[in-house]
Design an enzyme around this catalytic site. Sequence first.
Site, PDB file in Angstrom:
ATOM      1  N   ASP A 190       0.833  -0.955   0.008  1.00 41.51           N
ATOM      2  CA  ASP A 190       0.042  -0.027   0.111  1.00 41.51           C
ATOM      3  C   ASP A 190       0.722   1.299   0.022  1.00 41.51           C
ATOM      4  O   ASP A 190       0.344   2.408   0.343  1.00 41.51           O
ATOM      5  CB  ASP A 190      -0.998   0.074   1.188  1.00 41.51           C
ATOM      6  CG  ASP A 190      -0.161  -0.026   2.591  1.00 41.51           C
ATOM      7  OD1 ASP A 190       0.954  -0.430   2.530  1.00 41.51           O
ATOM      8  OD2 ASP A 190      -0.660   0.232   3.701  1.00 41.51           O
ATOM      9  N   GLU A 276       8.695  -3.043  13.817  1.00 35.45           N
ATOM     10  CA  GLU A 276       9.999  -2.832  13.362  1.00 35.45           C
ATOM     11  C   GLU A 276      10.898  -2.597  14.290  1.00 35.45           C
ATOM     12  O   GLU A 276      11.935  -3.199  14.085  1.00 35.45           O
ATOM     13  CB  GLU A 276       9.670  -1.259  12.443  1.00 35.45           C
ATOM     14  CG  GLU A 276       8.609  -1.352  11.532  1.00 35.45           C
ATOM     15  CD  GLU A 276       7.211  -1.163  11.735  1.00 35.45           C
ATOM     16  OE1 GLU A 276       6.775  -1.287  12.936  1.00 35.45           O
ATOM     17  OE2 GLU A 276       6.423  -1.023  10.791  1.00 35.45           O
ATOM     18  N   HIS A 303       3.523   6.407   2.532  1.00 39.14           N
ATOM     19  CA  HIS A 303       2.660   5.202   2.984  1.00 39.14           C
ATOM     20  C   HIS A 303       1.147   5.790   2.686  1.00 39.14           C
ATOM     21  O   HIS A 303       0.518   6.406   3.159  1.00 39.14           O
ATOM     22  CB  HIS A 303       2.407   5.050   4.701  1.00 39.14           C
ATOM     23  CG  HIS A 303       1.842   3.987   5.080  1.00 39.14           C
ATOM     24  ND1 HIS A 303       1.201   4.116   6.214  1.00 39.14           N
ATOM     25  CD2 HIS A 303       1.495   2.893   4.652  1.00 39.14           C
ATOM     26  CE1 HIS A 303       0.589   2.746   6.482  1.00 39.14           C
ATOM     27  NE2 HIS A 303       0.561   2.081   5.382  1.00 39.14           N
TER      28      HIS A 303
HETATM   29  C1  UGA Z   1       1.384  -0.547   9.299  1.00 42.56           C
HETATM   30  C2  UGA Z   1       3.017  -0.819   8.831  1.00 42.56           C
HETATM   31  O1  UGA Z   1       3.238   0.165   7.898  1.00 42.56           O
HETATM   32  C3  UGA Z   1       3.074  -2.388   8.372  1.00 42.56           C
HETATM   33  O2  UGA Z   1       4.418  -2.290   7.872  1.00 42.56           O
HETATM   34  C4  UGA Z   1       2.722  -3.107   9.441  1.00 42.56           C
HETATM   35  O3  UGA Z   1       2.928  -4.615   9.160  1.00 42.56           O
HETATM   36  C5  UGA Z   1       1.264  -2.785  10.072  1.00 42.56           C
HETATM   37  O4  UGA Z   1       1.090  -1.245  10.346  1.00 42.56           O
HETATM   38  C6  UGA Z   1       1.037  -3.633  11.066  1.00 42.56           C
HETATM   39  O5  UGA Z   1       0.016  -3.187  12.082  1.00 42.56           O
HETATM   40  O6  UGA Z   1       1.460  -4.591  11.369  1.00 42.56           O
HETATM   41  P1  UGA Z   1      -0.795  -0.807   7.830  1.00 42.56           P
HETATM   42  O7  UGA Z   1      -1.182   0.125   6.852  1.00 42.56           O
HETATM   43  O8  UGA Z   1      -1.669  -0.488   9.051  1.00 42.56           O
HETATM   44  O9  UGA Z   1       0.627  -0.702   8.070  1.00 42.56           O
HETATM   45  O10 UGA Z   1      -0.862  -2.127   7.686  1.00 42.56           O
HETATM   46  P2  UGA Z   1      -1.121  -2.701   6.065  1.00 42.56           P
HETATM   47  O11 UGA Z   1      -0.477  -2.048   4.890  1.00 42.56           O
HETATM   48  O12 UGA Z   1      -2.581  -3.003   5.745  1.00 42.56           O
HETATM   49  O13 UGA Z   1      -0.604  -4.365   6.124  1.00 42.56           O
HETATM   50  C7  UGA Z   1       0.802  -4.252   6.081  1.00 42.56           C
HETATM   51  C8  UGA Z   1       1.140  -5.568   4.668  1.00 42.56           C
HETATM   52  O14 UGA Z   1       0.926  -6.733   5.317  1.00 42.56           O
HETATM   53  C9  UGA Z   1       0.791  -5.133   3.399  1.00 42.56           C
HETATM   54  O15 UGA Z   1       1.559  -5.321   2.281  1.00 42.56           O
HETATM   55  C10 UGA Z   1      -0.501  -6.110   3.160  1.00 42.56           C
HETATM   56  O16 UGA Z   1      -0.973  -6.342   1.992  1.00 42.56           O
HETATM   57  C11 UGA Z   1      -0.261  -7.226   4.202  1.00 42.56           C
HETATM   58  N1  UGA Z   1      -1.416  -7.711   5.016  1.00 42.56           N
HETATM   59  C12 UGA Z   1      -2.296  -7.135   5.527  1.00 42.56           C
HETATM   60  C13 UGA Z   1      -1.591  -9.112   4.660  1.00 42.56           C
HETATM   61  O17 UGA Z   1      -0.819  -9.873   4.352  1.00 42.56           O
HETATM   62  N2  UGA Z   1      -2.673  -9.566   5.365  1.00 42.56           N
HETATM   63  C14 UGA Z   1      -3.523  -8.965   6.119  1.00 42.56           C
HETATM   64  O18 UGA Z   1      -4.357  -9.373   6.506  1.00 42.56           O
HETATM   65  C15 UGA Z   1      -3.307  -7.695   6.229  1.00 42.56           C
HETATM   66 MN    MN Z   2       0.232   0.067   5.182  1.00 38.31          MN
END
Ligand code: UGA
Ligand code: MN
Length: 326
Positions: A190, A276, A303
């Site tokens: 994202d 992180e 982001h």
């Molecule tokens: C923030 C951070 O930017 C992420 O690196 C971190 O993993 C995340 O918080 C966290 O809470 O652990 P955020 O925008 O809240 O990011 O999370 P997403 O971007 O929705 O998810 C991070 C990555 O994991 C994405 O590449 C997404 O595609 C993937 N993801 C998300 C999955 O593989 N499975 C899920 O159920 C949700």
């Molecule tokens: Mn994210």
Amino acid sequence: MVIPRSRSVSERSVLPVVSPTVNFPVMKSVFFSRFFILLPWVLIVIIMIDVDTKRTSRTPAVARAGRTQHQRTARPGAPAGVNRSFIYAITPTYTRPVQKAELTRLTNAFRQVPSFHWIVVEDSTTRTEMVARFLARSGVPYTHLNVFTPRRFKRTGMPRATEQRNAALAWLRQHRTRRDAGVVFFADDDNTYSLELFEEMRGTKAVSVWPVGFVGGRAYERPIVTGGKVVGWYTGWRPDRPFATDMAGFAVNLQVILGNPRAQFKRRGSQPGMQESDFLKQITNVSDLEPKASNCTRVLVWHTRTEKPHMGNEPKFRKDTVVIEV
Ligand code: UGA
Ligand code: MN
């Protein structure tokens, strides 16, 4: 010297065989004399072939395939024999309406990065056909993996993509060696990536850091640098984090990943937003971080977080006459 002499012996013994009366004892001796002359030579050839096949089969098949990928993606004109540094971008991803659009934005950037290898890990019980097809056409060298996040971890407040990132680290530890030069980067699907970012991170010796746009409740979050060293963090959220950075704000040299085989993302004891820090604590110290992007004064990654599309008018029945992949 031995050969001609024994050959003359055999020639002598061959003579009676051409006579009309077949002499079996003589034939036998002819056979054995030739057999014993040839035997040592045959054995030498067999031993040489065996040694040779052992030498080539010691490299596991997958590692060999990996090296071929290196060659295929090496920059034209790169000096022969130099193991050019690769960027290994790890992208966890999951099925949702915007997935293909997100991956398309990433691909448009990654395709232009030289010596790049994309490790895509689907949060899924299988490698989906959509992503498999997408990757095959992407023009980016890739590895496609999958691991499903257990249901109990799929809740708000729980860290995301822990299992997927660890699966990618395990793949690197299995398929790359001390001879492979590279930099590992966690590229969530994202975000928006500038091409400059990859040139900045390519020189990472151990762990490098830089600012990230639209995180920490501010326009950007960044490491504060004094005298070329990271001395603190500019952030709007939990400044007490030991490493107040987003996943998109750092890169790690491949050898640091291989040299710390136990370092991984944690579920146990990990608080939201602390992944992180919990990971970086295992492999480095704040004072050893390498600041990139002009001493952390330029934003080269954002982001962006794609808005959830409004699909309230999607028909339940009387759908479109054709099935279209979005
Ligand atoms: C923030 C951070 O930017 C992420 O690196 C971190 O993993 C995340 O918080 C966290 O809470 O652990 P955020 O925008 O809240 O990011 O999370 P997403 O971007 O929705 O998810 C991070 C990555 O994991 C994405 O590449 C997404 O595609 C993937 N993801 C998300 C999955 O593989 N499975 C899920 O159920 C949700
Ligand atoms: Mn994210």
